[in-house]
Design a protein around this motif. Structure first.
Motif, PDB file in Angstrom:
ATOM      1  N   SER A 217       0.843  -1.199   0.000  1.00 13.29           N
ATOM      2  CA  SER A 217       0.000   0.000   0.000  1.00 13.29           C
ATOM      3  C   SER A 217       0.877   1.246   0.000  1.00 13.29           C
ATOM      4  O   SER A 217       2.109   1.165   0.095  1.00 13.29           O
ATOM      5  N   ASP A 218       0.236   2.409  -0.103  1.00 19.88           N
ATOM      6  CA  ASP A 218       0.989   3.666  -0.160  1.00 19.88           C
ATOM      7  C   ASP A 218       1.584   4.052   1.182  1.00 19.88           C
ATOM      8  O   ASP A 218       2.298   5.059   1.281  1.00 19.88           O
ATOM      9  N   THR A 219       1.313   3.273   2.229  1.00 21.46           N
ATOM     10  CA  THR A 219       1.921   3.531   3.540  1.00 21.46           C
ATOM     11  C   THR A 219       3.222   2.762   3.733  1.00 21.46           C
ATOM     12  O   THR A 219       3.852   2.882   4.786  1.00 21.46           O
ATOM     13  N   ASP A 220       3.623   1.968   2.739  1.00 22.33           N
ATOM     14  CA  ASP A 220       4.824   1.138   2.852  1.00 22.33           C
ATOM     15  C   ASP A 220       6.054   1.803   2.251  1.00 22.33           C
ATOM     16  O   ASP A 220       6.989   1.126   1.828  1.00 22.33           O
ATOM     17  N   ALA A 238       4.110   6.769  -4.531  1.00 24.31           N
ATOM     18  CA  ALA A 238       3.216   5.608  -4.471  1.00 24.31           C
ATOM     19  C   ALA A 238       2.091   5.759  -5.485  1.00 24.31           C
ATOM     20  O   ALA A 238       0.910   5.723  -5.147  1.00 24.31           O
ATOM     21  N   ASP A 239       2.451   5.934  -6.773  1.00 22.58           N
ATOM     22  CA  ASP A 239       1.419   5.985  -7.800  1.00 22.58           C
ATOM     23  C   ASP A 239       0.939   4.572  -8.112  1.00 22.58           C
ATOM     24  O   ASP A 239       1.521   3.584  -7.657  1.00 22.58           O
ATOM     25  N   GLU A 249       5.948  -7.956  -7.028  1.00 25.65           N
ATOM     26  CA  GLU A 249       7.131  -8.571  -6.411  1.00 25.65           C
ATOM     27  C   GLU A 249       6.775  -9.203  -5.072  1.00 25.65           C
ATOM     28  O   GLU A 249       7.321 -10.247  -4.710  1.00 25.65           O
ATOM     29  N   ARG A 250       5.853  -8.579  -4.348  1.00 28.81           N
ATOM     30  CA  ARG A 250       5.371  -9.192  -3.103  1.00 28.81           C
ATOM     31  C   ARG A 250       4.737 -10.545  -3.377  1.00 28.81           C
ATOM     32  O   ARG A 250       4.966 -11.517  -2.647  1.00 28.81           O
ATOM     33  N   LEU A 251       3.963 -10.629  -4.447  1.00 31.29           N
ATOM     34  CA  LEU A 251       3.343 -11.897  -4.812  1.00 31.29           C
ATOM     35  C   LEU A 251       4.397 -12.944  -5.134  1.00 31.29           C
ATOM     36  O   LEU A 251       4.261 -14.114  -4.754  1.00 31.29           O
ATOM     37  N   GLY A 252       5.457 -12.543  -5.823  1.00 33.57           N
ATOM     38  CA  GLY A 252       6.529 -13.492  -6.117  1.00 33.57           C
ATOM     39  C   GLY A 252       7.180 -14.041  -4.862  1.00 33.57           C
ATOM     40  O   GLY A 252       7.466 -15.245  -4.768  1.00 33.57           O
ATOM     41  N   GLU A 253       7.400 -13.170  -3.875  1.00 29.94           N
ATOM     42  CA  GLU A 253       7.970 -13.630  -2.614  1.00 29.94           C
ATOM     43  C   GLU A 253       7.004 -14.550  -1.879  1.00 29.94           C
ATOM     44  O   GLU A 253       7.412 -15.565  -1.292  1.00 29.94           O
TER      45      GLU A 253
END
Length: 419
Positions: A217-220, A238-239, A249-253
């Protein structure tokens, strides 16, 4: 048997569910550091008192009194109060810690720790009065050994105390300070983070939260991802395009973690799945339907089609035991029942639903729950605790409540709850 989780919050939910059914467990994680043990701050207080017990100052006296008041040393309130009334008793304690200081100077901190354990009967107290006494005792000895080794490179007692204080404040800064594993841990249900389970194998593995995920999310900020050439990229913007790339990339991890989780079992693996909102963005959701949402009405049918012709067995999650539970829907408060039925447990929404699933499966090896005691023929005296609602002397009929809730945008999800 092992339960693989993503982090501390899920591990706590599982361990509470197991404890409510009398099943002991141990939590193992990448952050399982000995300096984060509850015994470490008390050891630091003891060392501060031993460093300057005879200093003629209020600060030195306060350090000694703080050490004597720590729970592990086991002095009663009467004994502590007697030190304020008897000057001879206080001087005896000062002399006792002066001996500890001389022992520290002559032989080192590890002999000092062992002397404290003998004089205050610490080992027996930890094993007899503390829920995780064996773990605390092992941590105390481990800390003593580590401080003895560190003292060879430090100059003086105060430098060692500063080293211990910094290690307690930031346990992750000491990469080689993992807790020692106990032999008795082999008899417990292991609650392990998926990262920690890499390279390990267990006879049976449970994955109650395998569909859990945390989208970027845009808070990360700052956002991190790798480009096509494998170079790390960092962005403070954070567009939508950047968020989508970072989430990909999170999904890949998460897919790599899923592979690790699914390959840890020697004999069998259990997965806990439910039609949760947004689960299509998880690793298991991506594999099941290509990242497309599955309607709750056809969720079970879709799973059945996926496992058809394979060695995978599809079965509904076991239901929690039926218990009396007066739930107040308006203000989310609970009424204290006139009598409790065993076992007592609460299973809530996405995270605790998996805990109920595991607890019910483990119920086959627990002691059978005895039948409820018959109702007394005379009214009971109301218990001394405060009621959330007006108490009732009418016997409660055991029943199960099924509710529908929406939590933090995750959509409707059923949960079972009861006492």
């Amino acid at each position: 048997m092992a339960v693989l989780v993503n982090g501390l919050q899920e591990a706590r939910a599982i361990r509470l569910a197991l404890a409510s059914r009398g099943i002991k467990s141990v939590y193992l994680s990448d952050h399982d550091k000995v300096f984060s043990s509850p015994i470490a701050p008390q050891l630091a207080i003891w060392l501060r008192a031993c460093a300057e017990p005879q200093a003629n100052s209020r600060q030195a006296e306060a350090k000694l009194r703080a050490a004597l008041a720590t729970p592990v040393l086991g002095l009663s309130l009467e004994a502590l109060d007697y030190l304020n009334q008897s000057e001879l008793a206080w001087e005896a304690r000062v002399e006792q810690f002066s001996d500890y200081h001389r022992l520290w100077q002559r032989q080192g901190v590890l002999p000092l720790v062992r002397r404290l354990m003998v004089d205050f009967d610490i080992a027996a107290r930890l094993l007899g009065e503390f829920a995780e006494g064996e773990r605390l005792l092992t941590d105390l000895l481990h800390l003593g050994e580590m401080l003895q080794h560190a003292s060879q490179e430090l100059d003086g007692e105060h430098a060692l105390i500063r080293f211990l204080a910094e290690a307690i404040a930031d346990p992750d800064s000491h990469g080689d300070s993992h807790k020692l594993r106990l032999e008795s841990d082999a008899d417990l249900v292991k609650v392990v983070t998926i990262h920690k389970s890499k390279g390990l194998e267990y006879p049976l593995v449970f994955l109650p939260f395998i569909a859990n995920h945390r989208p970027v999310s845009d808070t990360d900020l700052p956002l991190r991802w790798h480009d096509g050439e494998g170079t790390l990229q960092i962005s403070l913007n954070a567009d939508e395009a950047t968020l989508a790339t970072a989430d990909r990339e999170r999904l890949g991890e998460d897919l790599r973690k899923l592979y690790v989780a699914l390959t840890r079992a020697r004999h069998a693996t259990w997965l806990g799945l439910a039609p949760l909102k947004g689960s299509e963005n998880s690793a298991i959701g991506h594999l099941m339907n290509g990242g497309k949402a599955i309607a709750p009405s056809v969720f079970t049918q879709t799973l059945g089609e996926l496992v058809e012709g394979s060695g995978i067995e599809l079965s509904p999650a076991p239901r929690p035991p039926r218990c009396a539970s007066p739930l107040r829907r308006n203000n989310k408060r609970w009424a204290t029942p006139a009598r409790r039925c065993a076992p007592r447990g609460t299973v809530v929404d996405r995270q605790l639903l998996g805990a109920a699933y595991l607890g019910a499966l483990s119920g086959a090896v627990t002691t059978p729950v005895p039948s409820p005691m018959p109702e007394p023929t005379t009214p009971r005296k109301p218990p001394p605790w405060k009621y959330w609602t007006n108490p009732t002397t009418t016997p409660l009929t055991p029943r199960r409540f099924t509710c529908t809730v929406s939590q933090e945008g995750q959509g409707p999800a059923r949960f079972y709850t009861g006492y």
